[in-house]
Enzyme design. Structure first.
Site, short mmCIF file in Angstrom:
data_model
loop_
_atom_site.label_atom_id
_atom_site.label_comp_id
_atom_site.label_asym_id
_atom_site.label_seq_id
_atom_site.Cartn_x
_atom_site.Cartn_y
_atom_site.Cartn_z
N ARG A 73 -7.13 18.15 2.94
CA ARG A 73 -8.14 18.42 1.90
C ARG A 73 -9.39 19.01 2.54
O ARG A 73 -9.74 18.62 3.65
CB ARG A 73 -8.49 17.11 1.17
CG ARG A 73 -7.36 16.58 0.30
CD ARG A 73 -7.65 15.17 -0.18
NE ARG A 73 -7.00 14.17 0.64
CZ ARG A 73 -7.31 12.88 0.65
NH1 ARG A 73 -8.28 12.43 -0.11
NH2 ARG A 73 -6.67 12.03 1.43
N ASN A 119 0.89 -1.16 0.00
CA ASN A 119 0.00 0.00 0.00
C ASN A 119 0.93 1.22 0.00
O ASN A 119 1.43 1.63 1.04
CB ASN A 119 -0.89 -0.05 1.25
CG ASN A 119 -1.78 1.17 1.37
OD1 ASN A 119 -1.68 2.13 0.60
ND2 ASN A 119 -2.67 1.13 2.35
N GLU A 141 -7.25 -3.04 5.42
CA GLU A 141 -7.30 -2.99 3.95
C GLU A 141 -6.37 -4.02 3.32
O GLU A 141 -6.68 -4.60 2.29
CB GLU A 141 -6.91 -1.58 3.48
CG GLU A 141 -7.95 -0.53 3.83
CD GLU A 141 -7.37 0.84 4.11
OE1 GLU A 141 -6.50 0.94 5.01
OE2 GLU A 141 -7.78 1.81 3.46
N ARG A 176 -2.72 -1.82 -3.38
CA ARG A 176 -3.82 -0.89 -3.28
C ARG A 176 -3.66 0.14 -4.39
O ARG A 176 -2.59 0.74 -4.54
CB ARG A 176 -3.78 -0.17 -1.94
CG ARG A 176 -4.82 0.91 -1.86
CD ARG A 176 -4.61 1.78 -0.64
NE ARG A 176 -5.65 2.79 -0.59
CZ ARG A 176 -5.52 3.91 0.10
NH1 ARG A 176 -4.42 4.16 0.77
NH2 ARG A 176 -6.51 4.78 0.13
N HIS A 201 -11.96 4.79 -0.32
CA HIS A 201 -11.81 4.00 0.91
C HIS A 201 -12.58 2.68 0.83
O HIS A 201 -12.97 2.09 1.85
CB HIS A 201 -12.28 4.80 2.16
CG HIS A 201 -11.43 6.00 2.45
ND1 HIS A 201 -11.96 7.23 2.79
CD2 HIS A 201 -10.09 6.16 2.42
CE1 HIS A 201 -10.99 8.09 2.98
NE2 HIS A 201 -9.83 7.46 2.77
#
Ligand code: ADP
Length: 399
Positions: free
Chosen positions: A242, A9, A380, A94, A182
């Site tokens: 962000r 990832n 994940e 990922r 996500h």
């Protein structure tokens, strides 16, 4: 010789990894997991074994690990030292954006790579790093199959109104729609809900993935029906760097009145807004909750306000909710932020159990609470490992 599968990832400042091992007759098991953090600033390597025991933790040379490639080299060196001449059967990655074409896990080919490169402008913070890791593995381990797993995939199948960006048809036809992100995290949560929170698994659930990137997903019977991130990973909640949802007129103002270039606007939106933009202090929630500075408090207040507001919006989408699940860095580790979000969402019928909240749950609402609240750590990498093994046929006769 034992077989191994590796999960990567690759982000802008960190490279997370997992190594799975299949001894001759047993099924796959987690051998080690770890990360290189602080790439380019103060890189540090850490790894744990499959039971969470410390394997390694040391600083890396900043000159050598100044970018993602340097980090992969450092990881390759560590893996060689740890696993010698192991046979790597596959590498799963990922990849943040799969666009309209890629929903499920996909085996990497040159054609797939060129389609994924075309999506870089839609995810400039993540996609280049994800793809650079694939390129680097192709060079170092030619012939080893690689698989991309997409953060957008879990959201495909949402109702048409949830995916719609209400612009003219000719623009939408070019792929302008809400994708959601996500998804690997949400897929993991959906997969463990029946065991972790059986009373809500088949119902209406809002999952709050609150990390340095943050979003919510509305699930009905463990399927995504809406989410707060959209065409890019800029929409919805306030994030570390962000802004989340923004009046598009502000972006016009940046171009027309401040005369900024597209690159400058991109930098403001992806790297200088959100918690760091409001506070001027840090993009890390830990620094902000510990600070008495008014600007830090305002950043935390806005984060909570925006999250609670969007939980309300997704509750409307779902026609009410049965459960709220917290996950990712902030969601898993900050009792204070969970408390504040649950208090702001009390009108939905959430009654927090403060002792359970301090103890990290998994259930953090009181027994009689009409809507239950939970903390479920995400994973994940496990989702990527499973997809990679399935797609490459690594589960089977010997597994
Ligand atoms: P990502 O994978 O998107 O980089 P993570 O899910 O690992 O993000 O979350 C990282 C963020 O989690 C950090 O930036 C930090 O703000 C937050 N975090 C981690 N631990 C805590 C804590 N104890 N309290 C508050 N925030 C925390």
């Amino acid at each position: 010789m034992d077989d191994y599968a590796v999960v990567l990832n690759a982000g802008s400042s960190s490279l997370k990894f997992c190594v799975y091992r299949r001894p001759k007759v047993e099924s796959w098991r987690l051998e080690s997991r770890g990360q290189i953090e602080g790439i380019g600033v103060s890189p540090r390597f850490s790894a744990k074994d499959g039971d969470g025991g410390r394997l390694d933790d040391h600083e890396l040379d900043k000159g050598a690990v100044h970018d993602g490639r340097g980090a992969l080299d450092a990881l390759a060196t560590w893996l060689r030292g740890q696993y010698g001449g192991a046979r790597v059967l596959g590498v799963g990655h990922r990849v943040v954006h799969g666009g309209a074409r890629f929903a499920g896990a996909t085996r990497i080919t040159p054609q797939v790579m060129s389609e994924l490169r075309a999506l870089i402008p839609l995810a400039p913070l993540h996609q280049p790093h994800n793809l650079a890791a694939i390129d680097a593995v192709s060079e170092r381990l030619p012939g080893v199959p690689q698989v991309a797993c997409f953060d957008t995939g879990f959201h495909r199948g949402q109702p048409a109104v949830a995916e719609l960006v209400p612009l003219p048809r000719e623009i939408r036809d070019g792929g302008v729609q809400r994708y959601g992100f996500h998804g690997l995290s949400y897929e993991y949560i959906a997969s463990v809900l029946p065991e972790a929170a059986p009373e809500i698994a088949g119902g209406r659930v809002v999952v709050a993935h609150l990390g340095s990137g943050a979003s919510l997903c509305a699930m009905k019977n463990r399927k995504s029906v809406d989410s707060t991130l959209g065409f890019t990973a800029l929409d919805g909640l306030c994030m570390g760097t962000r802004p989340g949802a923004l009046d598009p007129g502000v972006v016009l103002y940046l171009f027309q009145n401040l005369g900024l270039s597209a690159k400058e606007v991109e930098t403001i939106l992806y790297k200088k807004s959100g918690l760091i933009g409001i506070s001027g202090i840090s993009n890390d929630m830990r620094d902000l909750v510990g600070s008495t500075e008014p600007a830090a408090r305002l950043a935390v207040d806005y984060f909570v306000y925006r999250t609670a507001k969007e939980i309300g919006a997704l509750a409307a989408v779902l026609g009410g909710i049965d459960g709220l699940v917290f996950t990712a860095g902030i969601g898993e580790n900050s009792p204070e932020i969970r408390t504040r979000i649950c208090e702001a969402s009390a009108w939905l019928g959430i009654e927090l159990d403060s002792d359970a909240n301090q103890a990290r749950g998994p259930r953090i609402s009181r027994a009689g609470s009409r809507v239950s609240a939970w903390v479920i750590p995400t994973n994940e990498e496990l989702v990527i490992a499973k997809h990679t093994a399935m797609l490459l046929g690594l589960v089977g006769s010997r597994g």
